[in-house]
Enzyme design. Structure first.
Site, PDB file in Angstrom:
ATOM      1  N   TYR A 144     -30.926 -46.383 -42.700  1.00 11.08           N
ATOM      2  CA  TYR A 144     -31.818 -45.251 -42.450  1.00 11.08           C
ATOM      3  C   TYR A 144     -31.000 -43.976 -42.487  1.00 11.08           C
ATOM      4  O   TYR A 144     -29.924 -43.903 -41.884  1.00 11.08           O
ATOM      5  CB  TYR A 144     -32.489 -45.409 -41.073  1.00 11.08           C
ATOM      6  CG  TYR A 144     -33.432 -44.274 -40.715  1.00 11.08           C
ATOM      7  CD1 TYR A 144     -34.605 -44.066 -41.434  1.00 11.08           C
ATOM      8  CD2 TYR A 144     -33.151 -43.410 -39.661  1.00 11.08           C
ATOM      9  CE1 TYR A 144     -35.479 -43.033 -41.106  1.00 11.08           C
ATOM     10  CE2 TYR A 144     -34.015 -42.377 -39.314  1.00 11.08           C
ATOM     11  CZ  TYR A 144     -35.177 -42.191 -40.043  1.00 11.08           C
ATOM     12  OH  TYR A 144     -36.031 -41.167 -39.708  1.00 11.08           O
ATOM     13  N   ASP A 239     -22.777 -41.603 -43.616  1.00 10.89           N
ATOM     14  CA  ASP A 239     -23.736 -41.090 -42.641  1.00 10.89           C
ATOM     15  C   ASP A 239     -23.279 -41.590 -41.270  1.00 10.89           C
ATOM     16  O   ASP A 239     -23.478 -42.752 -40.917  1.00 10.89           O
ATOM     17  CB  ASP A 239     -25.142 -41.589 -42.982  1.00 10.89           C
ATOM     18  CG  ASP A 239     -26.191 -41.041 -42.012  1.00 10.89           C
ATOM     19  OD1 ASP A 239     -25.797 -40.463 -40.973  1.00 10.89           O
ATOM     20  OD2 ASP A 239     -27.391 -41.206 -42.285  1.00 10.89           O
ATOM     21  N   LYS A 267     -27.195 -36.116 -33.643  1.00  9.60           N
ATOM     22  CA  LYS A 267     -27.340 -35.933 -32.202  1.00  9.60           C
ATOM     23  C   LYS A 267     -26.056 -35.953 -31.369  1.00  9.60           C
ATOM     24  O   LYS A 267     -25.947 -35.233 -30.371  1.00  9.60           O
ATOM     25  CB  LYS A 267     -28.296 -37.007 -31.698  1.00  9.60           C
ATOM     26  CG  LYS A 267     -28.014 -38.381 -32.328  1.00  9.60           C
ATOM     27  CD  LYS A 267     -29.259 -39.266 -32.331  1.00  9.60           C
ATOM     28  CE  LYS A 267     -29.158 -40.368 -33.349  1.00  9.60           C
ATOM     29  NZ  LYS A 267     -30.403 -41.050 -33.595  1.00  9.60           N
TER      30      LYS A 267
HETATM   31  N1  PLP Z   1     -28.949 -41.125 -40.173  1.00 10.06           N
HETATM   32  C1  PLP Z   1     -28.804 -42.133 -39.316  1.00 10.06           C
HETATM   33  C2  PLP Z   1     -27.735 -43.151 -39.555  1.00 10.06           C
HETATM   34  C3  PLP Z   1     -29.640 -42.231 -38.188  1.00 10.06           C
HETATM   35  O1  PLP Z   1     -29.494 -43.263 -37.344  1.00 10.06           O
HETATM   36  C4  PLP Z   1     -30.611 -41.240 -37.986  1.00 10.06           C
HETATM   37  C5  PLP Z   1     -31.498 -41.300 -36.807  1.00 10.06           C
HETATM   38  O2  PLP Z   1     -31.328 -42.086 -35.926  1.00 10.06           O
HETATM   39  C6  PLP Z   1     -30.716 -40.194 -38.901  1.00 10.06           C
HETATM   40  C7  PLP Z   1     -29.882 -40.155 -39.988  1.00 10.06           C
HETATM   41  C8  PLP Z   1     -31.742 -39.115 -38.710  1.00 10.06           C
HETATM   42  O3  PLP Z   1     -31.398 -38.302 -37.635  1.00 10.06           O
HETATM   43  P1  PLP Z   1     -32.535 -37.430 -36.897  1.00 10.06           P
HETATM   44  O4  PLP Z   1     -33.418 -38.376 -36.207  1.00 10.06           O
HETATM   45  O5  PLP Z   1     -31.738 -36.543 -35.985  1.00 10.06           O
HETATM   46  O6  PLP Z   1     -33.213 -36.647 -37.962  1.00 10.06           O
END
Ligand code: PLP
Length: 426
Positions: A144, A239, A267
């Site tokens: 994700y 990521d 976050k």
């Molecule tokens: N990338 C990863 C690996 C994540 O786990 C998440 C959310 O948990 C995101 C991107 C997206 O982050 P956000 O929810 O702050 O948009």
């Protein structure tokens, strides 16, 4: 356990908020329940509006590495608030934040702040496309990367050469440049690169997949991705929204000794406030506006309150390496304890995890990718979730999420957790 107020609030919420929640997984749909409404949190505990106390294993989905309501982070926010909430102008704290991140993470020479992980990924992909002059993006099934159009793509069976949107409202055109490979399978990556020679701008990966449950990269997988990207002239993006500053101070790039071209954060660098960031090689980051031709902007990016919260958390993490020893050791103890119980009761479960991230799948198969993760019995997970919730353990309400530990969690919390898992297995 009394839940009247949560139930009442949920009834009101569904009338005015889609599904009653502002982010889908909070709805508890996957475990056949209505959500608990949370009033406050402190250290490893979270409290709902009916006065129930739980040990929190979500930690706001990752950022609360120090536990809730860390005194220094709270004080930094209060001090920042005194000076005003937002200026929409350059501030000293942004320079300090950028210097600190570059200082901690060798792969980052320049960094740009945004407001969420989604925004960080969306921006990094635009940068990769702008830098390489190519359009295609390669991601992995089950990883994700936020909800930007191009990332809401899942693979069908086997390897697909063009994307299929995973959500209504994503035009096929936005997804057709997204290629989907199989996690821990370098062959699937090679195949897509061969089929799309000279067209792939970047490959994005969760260096530890934590959104199909937790799936660790197998030996050589991340280095293999690095080598393929270098050979093919595509950028490698880690990521690290989940792994950054959590796996160890330097995150996954430090932990695995593999250097990506770009890293995305979320976050964790906000310490509980809404923040994201992307950064990496200076020559790549120089394509970003206003120096370069890739436009990316944000009214609240680098917001002073969020920067003060985040920088305080990062400084504490930098100054206290023992935090990592503790959360990682507790993670090991949790996984070892679960494996012992699985063995003792001969339950068809598999425990994955690394450092402070863990996950128990209700399947016999080793879980190494999305297909194997999906073999987990989610109905059984729902029963386990409810058993644990009723005994005061607040877990992510889905099989396909991680158990997050913070430094506030104690060995006693782990023992209690294991005791209640044993009762469930019995
Ligand atoms: N990338 C990863 C690996 C994540 O786990 C998440 C959310 O948990 C995101 C991107 C997206 O982050 P956000 O929810 O702050 O948009």
């Amino acid at each position: 356990m009394k839940t009247d107020k949560s139930e009442r609030l949920f009834k009101e919420a569904v009338e005015k908020i889609p599904g009653g929640v502002n982010s889908p997984v909070r709805a508890f749909q996957a475990v056949g329940k209505n959500p608990r409404f949370i009033e406050r949190a402190e250290k490893q505990y979270i409290y709902d509006v009916d006065g129930n106390q739980y040990v929190d294993y979500i930690g706001s989905w990752g950022p609360m590495i120090l536990g809730h309501k860390n005194e220094q982070v709270q004080a930094a926010v209060q001090e920042a608030i005194e000076k005003g909430l937002s200026f929409g102008a350059a501030t000293e704290i942004e320079v300090e934040m950028a210097k600190l991140i570059c200082d901690i993470v060798p792969a980052i020479e320049m960094v740009r702040m945004v407001n969420s992980g989604t925004e960080a990924v969306m921006s990094a992909i635009r940068v990769a496309r702008g830098y390489t002059g190519r359009n295609k993006v390669l991601k992995f099934e089950g990883c994700y990367h936020g909800h930007a159009d191009a990332m809401l793509v899942k693979a069908g069976s086997g390897v697909m050469t063009s994307g299929v949107p995973d959500s209504a409202g994503v035009p096929a055109g936005c997804a057709e440049d997204t290629l989907t490979a199989i996690y821990n399978n370098l062959e699937s990556v090679e195949k897509l690169f061969a089929e799309n020679k000279g067209e792939v701008a970047c490959l994005i990966v969760e260096p530890v997949a934590a959104n199909m449950g937790v799936v660790e990269p197998q030996e050589g997988f991340l280095q293999g991705l690095r080598d393929i990207c270098t050979r093919e002239g595509a950028l490698l993006i880690f990521d690290e929204v989940i792994t950054g500053f959590r796996l160890q101070l330097e995150g996954a790039s430090g932990y695995f000794g593999v250097t990506p071209d770009l890293i995305t954060y979320g976050k964790i660098i906000g310490g509980g406030m809404p923040v994201g960031a992307y950064g990496g090689r200076k020559d790549v980051m120089q394509v970003v506006s206003p120096v370069g031709a890739v436009y990316q902007a944000g009214t609240l990016s680098g917001n002073p309150v969020a920067m003060h919260a985040g920088i305080t958390q990062l400084r504490i993490l930098k100054e206290h390496p023992e935090i990592y020893s503790k959360i990682n050791e507790n993670g090991e103890k949790l996984r070892a304890g679960l494996r012992e119980l699985i063995e003792k009761y001969q339950i068809p479960c598999v425990v994955n995890g690394i450092g402070s991230l863990s996950c128990m799948f209700f399947t016999k198969e080793p879980v190494v990718d999305y297909e194997s993760a999906k073999t987990s019995d989610t109905v059984m997970f729902g029963k386990y979730f409810n058993h644990m919730l009723n005994r005061g353990h607040y877990l992510a309400p889905s099989q396909f999420e991680a158990i997050f530990l913070s430094v506030a969690h104690t060995e006693e919390d782990i023992r209690r957790y294991l005791g209640d898992v044993e009762e469930f297995f019995e």
